[in-house]
Design an enzyme around this catalytic site. Structure first.
Site, short mmCIF file in Angstrom:
data_model
loop_
_atom_site.label_atom_id
_atom_site.label_comp_id
_atom_site.label_asym_id
_atom_site.label_seq_id
_atom_site.Cartn_x
_atom_site.Cartn_y
_atom_site.Cartn_z
N ARG A 55 0.76 -1.43 -0.16
CA ARG A 55 0.42 -0.12 0.13
C ARG A 55 0.80 1.16 -0.13
O ARG A 55 1.88 1.17 0.45
CB ARG A 55 -1.56 -0.36 0.92
CG ARG A 55 0.21 -1.03 2.57
CD ARG A 55 0.55 -0.33 3.32
NE ARG A 55 0.66 1.39 3.65
CZ ARG A 55 1.58 2.33 3.26
NH1 ARG A 55 2.70 2.20 3.47
NH2 ARG A 55 0.81 3.54 4.05
N GLY A 56 -0.18 2.16 -0.52
CA GLY A 56 0.71 3.57 0.62
C GLY A 56 0.99 4.01 -2.30
O GLY A 56 1.24 2.96 -2.79
N ALA A 57 1.10 4.93 -2.25
CA ALA A 57 0.67 5.82 -3.83
C ALA A 57 2.13 5.12 -4.53
O ALA A 57 1.83 4.75 -5.61
CB ALA A 57 0.50 7.34 -3.69
N ARG A 93 -7.92 0.01 -6.46
CA ARG A 93 -7.61 0.65 -5.82
C ARG A 93 -7.72 2.50 -6.61
O ARG A 93 -7.13 2.39 -7.14
CB ARG A 93 -6.43 1.10 -4.54
CG ARG A 93 -7.05 0.07 -3.46
CD ARG A 93 -5.40 -0.28 -2.95
NE ARG A 93 -6.08 0.92 -1.60
CZ ARG A 93 -5.51 2.02 -0.69
NH1 ARG A 93 -4.12 0.98 -0.87
NH2 ARG A 93 -6.08 2.24 0.24
N GLN A 200 -1.84 2.29 9.87
CA GLN A 200 -0.62 2.65 9.29
C GLN A 200 0.35 3.52 9.95
O GLN A 200 1.38 3.22 9.87
CB GLN A 200 -0.82 3.39 7.81
CG GLN A 200 -1.55 2.35 6.57
CD GLN A 200 -2.60 2.58 6.86
OE1 GLN A 200 -3.28 3.00 7.83
NE2 GLN A 200 -3.64 2.52 5.71
N ASP A 241 -1.64 11.03 -2.06
CA ASP A 241 -2.53 10.16 -2.84
C ASP A 241 -2.51 10.95 -4.19
O ASP A 241 -3.02 10.15 -4.99
CB ASP A 241 -3.64 9.10 -2.16
CG ASP A 241 -2.59 7.92 -1.12
OD1 ASP A 241 -3.13 8.51 0.10
OD2 ASP A 241 -2.33 6.88 -0.90
N ASN A 251 -5.68 12.77 0.81
CA ASN A 251 -4.24 11.95 1.64
C ASN A 251 -5.40 11.33 2.76
O ASN A 251 -6.45 11.10 2.50
CB ASN A 251 -3.11 12.58 2.67
CG ASN A 251 -2.00 11.65 2.75
OD1 ASN A 251 -1.48 10.93 1.56
ND2 ASN A 251 -1.80 11.57 4.17
N LYS A 252 -4.39 9.99 3.35
CA LYS A 252 -5.19 9.14 4.40
C LYS A 252 -5.87 10.07 5.22
O LYS A 252 -6.20 10.87 5.64
CB LYS A 252 -3.53 8.44 4.89
CG LYS A 252 -4.60 8.19 6.31
CD LYS A 252 -5.47 6.14 6.03
CE LYS A 252 -5.15 6.03 4.68
NZ LYS A 252 -6.37 5.09 3.92
O1 MRU Z 1 -4.50 3.24 2.39
P1 MRU Z 1 -3.08 3.72 1.96
O2 MRU Z 1 -1.94 2.64 3.23
O3 MRU Z 1 -2.63 3.04 0.39
O4 MRU Z 1 -3.08 4.55 2.19
C1 MRU Z 1 -1.23 5.84 1.83
C2 MRU Z 1 -1.45 7.29 1.91
O5 MRU Z 1 -2.07 7.48 2.38
C3 MRU Z 1 -0.15 7.78 2.41
O6 MRU Z 1 0.00 8.63 2.94
C4 MRU Z 1 -0.06 7.60 0.51
O7 MRU Z 1 -0.36 6.96 -0.12
C5 MRU Z 1 1.18 8.14 0.11
S1 MRU Z 1 2.25 7.46 0.25
C6 MRU Z 1 4.34 8.48 -0.15
#
Ligand code: MRU
Length: 351
Positions: A55-57, A93, A200, A241, A251-252
């Site tokens: 996970r993470g963009a 996603r 996270q 994201d 973002n999250k």
């Molecule tokens: O749902 P996730 O864990 O994929 O969400 C991740 C985030 O919101 C991060 O802050 C974002 O992707 C930036 S990662 C460099």
């Protein structure tokens, strides 16, 4: 951590292309188990993205690129399979634009190669996926270099979610800025929001930073306002994201609240993200699709029920922070300041 500390290597291998398949650290099992998953087909990569093994963009962008390469390697009919593979990965996603950016990059490459022998196409797609991974680490280093000067020395940095090595191919975006500030010799420590409901911050950010020896304090999300008011927090740094043309930032979920509290308390709020997270096709954050995740992520913790059976649940995985709360957007090409319509376009046009 003292000023001679050099974090020369990415602290963890998030994702790798191997002869056996695409190997990822299983982020659903951290921090107490360090287990690796080998995806042996593009459908397994799609499942890994959907279920948050990765996970993470930026990391899911790399995973999608490797998924396409893996699908191509196993296909006898590239012309009919590549569109299907891309479509499957694109459905995993909806919010992080890096996923679609990586799929497009692979698709455009494939279309440019259509007339060469299939084995050469497969080799080029594998090389491209590996290049996307390598570039991501270099990009995060550059984000770190550009962002580190903004981090006040002798203060605490607050971060939300995980925008670290685990969320990227290595080094991280927001955590990359923190790591680069430490490498510069700045005496900083970190407050990590736990990041309900998927945790996270508690599971991943706390794990990464502890491994690096960076002093880190875990707080629950509802403590952020208390500490932002205390004068202890020198700045907030988060990842993103998707960033719209006007600088609105998805973002999250929970990021928006932190940003409002930061502004209220005159604490700079920085977003660290690669250019591939910009979506200049969207005028504002209002049209960013927000993923709704399963209700059990809210009602249960590791399978243990927390709420009455049958309760209605909302579980948006992201929120959008309006640009007026964002002090700067740190990218590999430089730091954008308001008004973002001009500054972000300027960075995009920069070679
Ligand atoms: O749902 P996730 O864990 O994929 O969400 C991740 C985030 O919101 C991060 O802050 C974002 O992707 C930036 S990662 C460099």
């Amino acid at each position: 951590m003292n000023s001679s500390t050099v974090l020369a290597q990415p602290t963890v291998e998030t994702i790798e292309w191997t002869p056996e398949g695409v190997v990822m650290i299983d982020q659903t099992r951290l921090p107490h188990e360090t287990a690796f998953v080998t995806c042996r087909s593009y459908n397994e990569v799609a499942d890994a993205i959907r279920t948050m093994v990765i996970r993470g963009a930026p990391a899911i962008g790399v995973a999608a690129a490797m998924g396409i390469a893996l699908g191509a390697l196993q296909s006898d009919d590239l012309a009919s399979d590549i569109p299907l593979i891309c479509e499957t990965l694109a459905k995993t996603r909806p919010t992080a634009v890096n996923l679609f950016w990586a799929i497009d990059r692979m698709r455009v490459l494939y279309l440019s190669l259509k007339d060469i022998p299939p084995d050469q196409i497969r080799a080029r797609l594998i090389a491209e996926a590996q290049a996307i991974r390598a570039e991501d680490i270099a990009i995060n280093r550059a984000i770190g270099r550009n962002g580190a000067p903004l981090v006040p020395d002798g203060k605490t940095v607050l971060t939300h979610c995980n925008a670290g090595a685990l969320a990227t191919a290595g080094f991280g975006t927001a955590l990359g800025v923190i790591r680069a500030a430490v490498e510069l010799g700045k005496k900083i420590d970190v407050f990590a929001d736990e990041t309900r409901p998927f945790l996270q911050g508690a599971r991943l950010t706390a794990w990464e930073l502890q491994r690096d020896g960076i002093e880190t304090t875990l707080i629950t999300d509802n403590m952020a306002g208390h500490f932002l008011k205390s004068g202890r927090i020198g700045c907030v740094v988060v990842g993103a994201d998707r960033i719209a043309a006007n600088g609105d930032v998805a973002n999250k979920v929970g990021t928006y609240g932190v940003a409002v509290l930061a502004k209220e308390n005159n604490v700079p709020f920085y977003v660290a993200a690669p250019i591939s997270t910009l979506d200049l096709s969207l005028a504002s954050g209002d049209s960013i699709p927000i993923e709704e995740r399963a209700s059990h992520e809210v009602t249960h913790l590791r399978g243990v029920p927390l709420a009455p059976h049958g309760i209605q649940v909302a579980n948006p995985a992201f929120d959008v922070t309006p640009n007026r709360y964002v002090s700067a957007i740190i990218t590999e090409r430089g730091v954008a300041r308001p008004p973002y319509l001009d500054s972000l376009r300027g960075l995009c046009e920069k070679a």
